[in-house]
Design a protein around this motif. Structure first.
Motif, PDB file in Angstrom:
ATOM      1  N   VAL A  77     -17.126 -65.202  30.932  1.00  0.00           N
ATOM      2  CA  VAL A  77     -17.195 -64.899  32.364  1.00  0.00           C
ATOM      3  C   VAL A  77     -16.496 -63.567  32.655  1.00  0.00           C
ATOM      4  CG1 VAL A  77     -16.513 -65.693  34.663  1.00  0.00           C
ATOM      5  CG2 VAL A  77     -17.321 -67.331  32.966  1.00  0.00           C
ATOM      6  N   MET A  78     -15.446 -63.269  31.860  1.00  0.00           N
ATOM      7  CA  MET A  78     -14.685 -62.026  32.009  1.00  0.00           C
ATOM      8  C   MET A  78     -15.006 -61.037  30.889  1.00  0.00           C
ATOM      9  SD  MET A  78     -12.756 -62.625  34.737  1.00  0.00           S
ATOM     10  CE  MET A  78     -11.321 -61.577  34.713  1.00  0.00           C
ATOM     11  N   PHE A  79     -16.175 -61.200  30.254  1.00  0.00           N
ATOM     12  CA  PHE A  79     -16.629 -60.306  29.182  1.00  0.00           C
ATOM     13  C   PHE A  79     -15.741 -60.373  27.935  1.00  0.00           C
ATOM     14  CE2 PHE A  79     -17.937 -58.251  33.185  1.00  0.00           C
ATOM     15  CZ  PHE A  79     -19.317 -58.265  32.998  1.00  0.00           C
ATOM     16  N   VAL A 195      -8.247 -61.553  40.814  1.00  0.00           N
ATOM     17  CA  VAL A 195      -8.726 -61.836  39.453  1.00  0.00           C
ATOM     18  C   VAL A 195      -9.036 -63.321  39.314  1.00  0.00           C
ATOM     19  CG1 VAL A 195      -8.130 -61.762  36.995  1.00  0.00           C
ATOM     20  CG2 VAL A 195      -7.412 -59.899  38.504  1.00  0.00           C
ATOM     21  N   GLY A 196      -8.175 -64.168  39.876  1.00  0.00           N
ATOM     22  CA  GLY A 196      -8.395 -65.608  39.802  1.00  0.00           C
ATOM     23  C   GLY A 196      -9.649 -66.059  40.532  1.00  0.00           C
ATOM     24  N   GLN A 197     -10.026 -65.333  41.598  1.00  0.00           N
ATOM     25  CA  GLN A 197     -11.206 -65.718  42.382  1.00  0.00           C
ATOM     26  C   GLN A 197     -12.508 -65.530  41.602  1.00  0.00           C
ATOM     27  OE1 GLN A 197     -11.696 -67.358  44.964  1.00  0.00           O
ATOM     28  NE2 GLN A 197     -10.034 -67.132  46.428  1.00  0.00           N
ATOM     29  N   VAL A 198     -12.464 -64.843  40.477  1.00  0.00           N
ATOM     30  CA  VAL A 198     -13.648 -64.784  39.606  1.00  0.00           C
ATOM     31  C   VAL A 198     -14.040 -66.202  39.191  1.00  0.00           C
ATOM     32  CG1 VAL A 198     -14.535 -63.974  37.381  1.00  0.00           C
ATOM     33  CG2 VAL A 198     -13.121 -62.461  38.787  1.00  0.00           C
ATOM     34  N   LEU A 300     -25.454 -69.166  53.424  1.00  0.00           N
ATOM     35  CA  LEU A 300     -25.333 -69.012  51.968  1.00  0.00           C
ATOM     36  C   LEU A 300     -24.151 -68.127  51.619  1.00  0.00           C
ATOM     37  CD1 LEU A 300     -29.085 -68.398  51.007  1.00  0.00           C
ATOM     38  CD2 LEU A 300     -27.799 -70.536  50.797  1.00  0.00           C
ATOM     39  N   PRO A 301     -23.496 -68.404  50.496  1.00  0.00           N
ATOM     40  CA  PRO A 301     -22.412 -67.524  50.050  1.00  0.00           C
ATOM     41  C   PRO A 301     -22.979 -66.317  49.311  1.00  0.00           C
ATOM     42  CG  PRO A 301     -22.656 -69.345  48.520  1.00  0.00           C
ATOM     43  CD  PRO A 301     -23.664 -69.579  49.620  1.00  0.00           C
ATOM     44  N   ALA A 302     -22.193 -65.247  49.253  1.00  0.00           N
ATOM     45  CA  ALA A 302     -22.635 -64.047  48.532  1.00  0.00           C
ATOM     46  C   ALA A 302     -22.540 -64.233  47.026  1.00  0.00           C
ATOM     47  CB  ALA A 302     -21.792 -62.844  48.960  1.00  0.00           C
ATOM     48  N   GLY A 303     -21.708 -65.189  46.591  1.00  0.00           N
ATOM     49  CA  GLY A 303     -21.560 -65.418  45.154  1.00  0.00           C
ATOM     50  C   GLY A 303     -21.133 -64.148  44.435  1.00  0.00           C
ATOM     51  N   THR A 304     -21.807 -63.878  43.325  1.00  0.00           N
ATOM     52  CA  THR A 304     -21.538 -62.626  42.600  1.00  0.00           C
ATOM     53  C   THR A 304     -22.753 -61.692  42.642  1.00  0.00           C
ATOM     54  OG1 THR A 304     -22.143 -63.711  40.505  1.00  0.00           O
ATOM     55  CG2 THR A 304     -19.798 -63.601  41.051  1.00  0.00           C
ATOM     56  N   TRP A 305     -23.576 -61.855  43.685  1.00  0.00           N
ATOM     57  CA  TRP A 305     -24.684 -60.917  43.881  1.00  0.00           C
ATOM     58  C   TRP A 305     -24.183 -59.471  43.990  1.00  0.00           C
ATOM     59  CZ3 TRP A 305     -29.540 -61.842  42.883  1.00  0.00           C
ATOM     60  CH2 TRP A 305     -30.093 -63.102  43.084  1.00  0.00           C
ATOM     61  N   PRO A 306     -23.111 -59.198  44.726  1.00  0.00           N
ATOM     62  CA  PRO A 306     -22.650 -57.802  44.826  1.00  0.00           C
ATOM     63  C   PRO A 306     -22.314 -57.193  43.474  1.00  0.00           C
ATOM     64  CG  PRO A 306     -21.599 -59.146  46.499  1.00  0.00           C
ATOM     65  CD  PRO A 306     -22.300 -60.081  45.584  1.00  0.00           C
TER      66      PRO A 306
END
Length: 352
Positions: A77-79, A195-198, A300-306
């Protein structure tokens, strides 16, 4: 008897060769830092031990390998492609919420099992998207997560009896922002929270644990994660966002991922790509707020679209600057190794 001894010696020789390769890699990292008076030996030695643990895990039986795959899936998730970092991240999730940790681990296990049963390298949607994106040599990032999340929440809705959701609505009106009430300690706290919100965690302790998981595997990733979180905070302040939203890390988590992706992960790290990563993180922050406002109209939430959209835009850019080098997707490893590949390529070109 002689043949048996040879068979026993081969793995040790192979391990010795791996250790030598790691030492050469970390030596190249040390030379690239070029920081006078900085003793990097303890850090490099610790990274060596982490990589040896990584190699040891791969050589165990099937049960250990299955655990290894799932821990790597958590860290990815964090590469990060390291089971030890996966263990640390899972610990942070348990600290935040054991139920979240359990669901995340179960989801990772079932995803890997589905891929194994279907004889694929990834689940169905990920595999389909990868076949499309490979035409441009681009990663799929978290696009499968965003697509499935948006579809599920749009299909069930807020009032669903079996799957109740948090009500997401646009902001009702202008917010009263009182700048003297801005808390500097809370802004500093928001750095690890971002960072934790990832992983959806709002605890600064969980965020610090995640940063620890990053630094033992890749100090460059850890640095860019912290920079991305700081840039998200500054972007939120520049648009006079409600302070609590900034404190909760909601401005930062997409910026963290975007800054990591461009800052050495898919581009070889140079000072030019470092600036590019900063630009991408700032662009991601403003794009995130725009998408959040638009998608909240539909609940809807934005999620990680940005993160996905902004990073793909920056990976599609072209430049005549030789210092901005995008690695082929098949050669992407980690920022330290990517930089080593770039330096060797530059040396080879200079010899020609």
């Amino acid at each position: 008897m002689f043949e048996e001894k040879l068979v026993q010696l081969e793995p040790n020789a192979h391990l010795h060769q791996i250790v030598l390769e790691h030492k050469e890699e970390t030596r190249a990292i040390k030379q690239d830092t070029e920081i006078p008076g900085c003793n990097c030996e303890p850090i490099i030695s610790f990274i060596d031990k982490v990589k040896m643990f990584d190699v040891w895990f791969k050589e165990q039986n099937v049960i250990f390998q299955l655990i290894d795959w799932n821990l790597r899936g958590i860290a990815q998730v964090m590469f990060i492609n390291n089971p030890l970092s996966g263990i640390i991240i899972l610990t942070g999730l348990i600290l935040q919420n054991p139920w979240w940790a359990l669901n995340g681990f179960v989801g990772t296990v079932f995803s890997n099992l589905a891929a194994l049963l279907l004889s694929q390298n990834s689940p169905v949607l990920s595999s389909a998207l990868a076949s499309v994106m490979q035409k441009w040599d681009l990663p799929i990032f978290t696009l499968p997560f965003n697509i499935l999340l948006s579809m599920f929440m749009a299909a069930t809705g807020h009032d669903n009896q079996h799957f109740p959701q948090v009500l997401i609505q646009p902001r009702p009106g202008p917010q009263n922002i009182t700048w003297p009430e801005l808390s500097v300690p809370m802004l500093l706290r928001a750095i690890p929270v971002g960072v934790g919100q990832v992983f959806g965690c709002d605890s600064p302790w969980a965020g610090c644990i995640f940063l620890g998981a990053l630094v033992i595997s890749s100090p460059i990733i850890c640095l860019h994660a912290a920079i991305g979180s700081c840039l998200g905070i500054l972007a939120g302040l520049s648009l006079a966002s409600p302070f609590q939203k900034i404190y909760d890390g909601l401005w930062s988590y997409n910026c963290v991922l975007a800054c990591i992706a461009v800052g050495g992960m898919f581009y070889a790290l140079t000072w030019q790509t470092h600036l590019l990563a900063i630009m991408c993180a700032i662009f991601c922050a403003y794009l995130g707020e725009a998408l959040m406002n638009m998608m909240s109209v539909f609940g809807l939430p934005a999620g990680t679209w940005p993160f996905c959209l902004s990073t793909l835009v920056f990976l599609l850019m072209t430049s005549n600057n030789k210092a901005i080098y995008k690695l082929p997707l098949s050669k992407v490893a980690n920022p330290e190794t990517n930089r080593k590949i770039y330096k060797e390529m530059q040396k080879h070109k200079s010899y020609e």
